[in-house]
Design a protein around this motif. Structure first.
Motif, short mmCIF file in Angstrom:
data_model
loop_
_atom_site.label_atom_id
_atom_site.label_comp_id
_atom_site.label_asym_id
_atom_site.label_seq_id
_atom_site.Cartn_x
_atom_site.Cartn_y
_atom_site.Cartn_z
N ALA A 78 0.80 -1.42 0.27
CA ALA A 78 0.05 -0.02 -0.11
C ALA A 78 0.55 1.22 0.06
O ALA A 78 0.47 2.25 -0.83
N ARG A 79 1.51 1.33 0.83
CA ARG A 79 3.06 2.06 0.81
C ARG A 79 3.38 2.73 -0.74
O ARG A 79 3.82 3.69 -1.08
N THR A 80 3.83 1.56 -1.46
CA THR A 80 4.83 1.61 -2.43
C THR A 80 3.60 2.54 -4.04
O THR A 80 3.82 3.07 -4.12
N ARG A 81 2.16 1.98 -3.65
CA ARG A 81 1.07 2.24 -4.74
C ARG A 81 1.68 3.62 -4.24
O ARG A 81 1.43 4.76 -5.18
N ALA A 82 0.78 4.35 -2.64
CA ALA A 82 0.67 5.70 -2.45
C ALA A 82 2.05 6.15 -2.94
O ALA A 82 1.72 7.42 -3.53
N ASN A 83 3.60 5.47 -2.77
CA ASN A 83 4.27 6.25 -3.50
C ASN A 83 4.19 6.64 -4.36
O ASN A 83 5.08 7.65 -5.40
N LEU A 84 4.51 5.51 -5.55
CA LEU A 84 4.71 5.88 -7.21
C LEU A 84 3.13 6.66 -7.31
O LEU A 84 3.74 7.06 -8.41
N GLU A 85 1.79 6.42 -6.81
CA GLU A 85 1.43 7.53 -7.33
C GLU A 85 1.30 8.99 -7.05
O GLU A 85 1.17 9.38 -7.95
N SER A 86 2.24 9.37 -6.06
CA SER A 86 2.62 10.40 -5.84
C SER A 86 3.34 11.02 -6.90
O SER A 86 3.54 12.21 -7.23
N LYS A 87 4.38 10.44 -6.72
CA LYS A 87 5.74 10.23 -7.83
C LYS A 87 5.11 10.79 -9.39
O LYS A 87 5.33 11.34 -10.25
N ILE A 88 4.06 9.88 -10.03
CA ILE A 88 3.30 9.67 -11.10
C ILE A 88 2.21 11.45 -11.13
O ILE A 88 2.63 11.74 -12.42
N GLU A 89 1.98 11.70 -9.83
CA GLU A 89 0.76 12.92 -9.59
C GLU A 89 2.33 13.91 -10.13
O GLU A 89 2.05 15.05 -10.97
N LYS A 90 3.45 14.00 -9.57
CA LYS A 90 4.46 15.27 -9.70
C LYS A 90 5.24 15.23 -11.00
O LYS A 90 5.85 16.57 -11.69
N LEU A 91 5.54 13.89 -11.81
CA LEU A 91 5.62 13.51 -13.45
C LEU A 91 4.55 14.18 -14.32
O LEU A 91 5.24 14.45 -14.85
N LYS A 92 3.62 14.18 -13.68
CA LYS A 92 2.16 14.57 -14.88
C LYS A 92 2.67 16.40 -14.85
O LYS A 92 2.30 16.82 -16.42
N LYS A 93 3.78 17.11 -14.49
CA LYS A 93 3.62 18.32 -14.33
C LYS A 93 5.15 18.42 -15.50
O LYS A 93 5.22 20.06 -15.44
N LYS A 94 5.52 17.31 -15.83
CA LYS A 94 6.81 17.86 -16.17
C LYS A 94 6.58 17.00 -17.90
O LYS A 94 5.33 16.53 -18.09
N ALA A 95 7.13 16.99 -18.76
CA ALA A 95 6.77 16.91 -19.94
C ALA A 95 7.63 15.83 -20.22
O ALA A 95 8.61 16.24 -20.94
N LEU A 96 6.83 14.60 -19.70
CA LEU A 96 8.19 13.71 -20.27
C LEU A 96 8.37 13.17 -22.07
O LEU A 96 7.23 13.20 -22.88
N LYS A 97 9.70 12.63 -22.32
CA LYS A 97 9.51 12.42 -23.24
C LYS A 97 10.00 10.72 -23.47
O LYS A 97 11.00 10.56 -22.66
N LEU A 98 9.21 10.33 -24.08
CA LEU A 98 8.89 8.33 -23.15
C LEU A 98 9.14 8.06 -24.67
O LEU A 98 8.11 8.01 -25.86
N ILE A 99 9.66 7.07 -24.40
CA ILE A 99 9.92 6.15 -26.51
C ILE A 99 9.41 4.00 -25.63
O ILE A 99 9.69 4.21 -24.67
N ILE A 100 8.62 3.77 -25.93
CA ILE A 100 7.96 1.88 -25.62
C ILE A 100 8.47 1.04 -27.31
O ILE A 100 7.86 1.79 -28.69
N SER A 101 8.79 -0.08 -26.78
CA SER A 101 9.02 -0.53 -28.56
C SER A 101 9.11 -2.45 -27.66
O SER A 101 8.88 -2.35 -26.95
#
Length: 352
Positions: free
Chosen positions: A125-148
């Motif tokens: 539960a703490r891990t998921r909450a921590n991950l969600e918190s990081k995701i929320e912060k990264l939403k404010k950053k214009a991420l540059k991603l590649i998936i293959s």
């Protein structure tokens, strides 16, 4: 003479009876010992109902009062048997202490396992909450991603999840080329000339299309996710020369046999656009829907293996261009598990 004969007969008769009594006594004692051994074996092995009920009911009392030794249920299968009387007080008490220790140890083990489960659940539960918190912060950053990943590796599913979680713009070269042609941009017109002639669009033209699209406002503000591009080392180098860098390169790995199974079972609904799989995601039990499902012409094992061969020819070189930011993920897991690993990969690679 008659007196002597009578004496001999009496002695002989007495000796005979004594021997007979001795045999009877020995048989009785042997029976008791055998019963004790059977009962003890049943107790030590913990086998419920080991001793037949007839023996339990007929255990001799030896002239002593019969007590129900197992009224508490400590010895399953021996209800009504006075084990203390059969085994002796000392052995019986020793056996009860041993059984009590085992029960207490089982209780302690169960409590310890419950604590471990609770700790694991709390940690998750703490891990998921921590991950969600990081995701929320990264939403404010214009991420540059590649998936293959190879065809049918699950890129489409994960792209939709990444887009929703991180708010990036999902881009594929096919969509970008069609959009550039429709917008009649300079690179779009160039690309159209190749496409109309049935020729492959060269890398420099594709890079021009990609570069123009990534410079648009939505990509600059929200970030972007390139789906299946670059496909070759030359395209990767061209992106770098154009000043286009990614924060994270996600590689979905799925064995070829699994990919073939995914491809040949894939079906699409031309009315709704919904994609099904005859094994993993069957269509509804509706004759109308099932009757209109279509299979892509290239979703055959023969053509799928050709595409896989082309993919394997270039994939290592492409990964080599993104060594520092590449994260390889097992694509055979469930979509949710893959999604969680993808999110962790992105949050670990993106610079805060």
């Amino acid at each position: 003479m008659a007196l002597n004969n009578l004496t001999v007969n009496l002695v002989t008769s007495w000796e005979s009876r004594r021997k007979q009594n001795r045999k009877t006594t020995m048989l009785r004692e042997a029976s008791v010992v055998l019963i004790c051994l059977v009962l003890l074996l049943g107790v030590l092995t913990g086998v419920e109902g080991f001793v037949p009920s007839t023996i339990q009911r007929k255990t001799p009392s030896f002239g002593l009062p019969t007590r129900l030794a197992d009224s508490s249920g400590d010895f399953p299968g021996f209800e009504g048997v006075d084990l203390e009387q059969v085994l002796g007080t000392l052995k019986f008490k020793k056996l009860k202490r041993k059984l009590k220790r085992k029960k207490n140890q089982a209780i302690r083990d169960a409590e310890a396992e419950a604590i471990k489960d609770a700790n694991r659940a709390a940690h998750d539960a703490r891990t998921r909450a921590n991950l969600e918190s990081k995701i929320e912060k990264l939403k404010k950053k214009a991420l540059k991603l590649i998936i293959s990943g190879a065809p049918a590796s699950g890129k489409g599913t994960q792209c939709a999840i990444i887009k929703e979680k991180f708010g990036v713009v999902h881009l594929s070269t096919g969509d970008m080329l069609r959009a550039a042609v429709a917008a009649e941009t300079e690179v779009g017109k160039t690309a159209k000339s190749y496409m109309d002639g049935g020729k492959l669009v060269p890398d420099e033209v594709i890079i021009g299309v990609v570069k123009d699209r990534l410079a648009e406002e939505d990509c600059a503000s929200n970030g972007w996710l390139l789906d299946g591009f670059p496909r070759t080392q030359e395209q990767a180098k061209a992106l770098e020369e154009a000043g286009i860098y990614a924060d994270c390169f996600i590689m979905l790995n799925v064995p070829d046999d699994d990919l073939i199974e995914r491809v040949v079972g894939r079906r699409s609904d031309p009315v709704t656009g919904e994609i099904y799989h005859m094994t993993f995601k069957p269509p509804p039990e509706d004759e109308e829907i099932r009757g209109r499902l279509e299979q892509r012409s290239d979703d055959t094992e023969e053509k799928a293996r050709v595409r896989l061969e082309q993919f394997h020819t270039n994939v290592d070189a492409v990964k080599g261009s993104y060594t520092k930011i590449c994260v390889e993920i097992d694509g055979t897991l469930t979509p949710d598990d893959v999604s969680e690993k993808v999110a962790k990969a992105i949050t670990s690679k993106v610079k805060k």
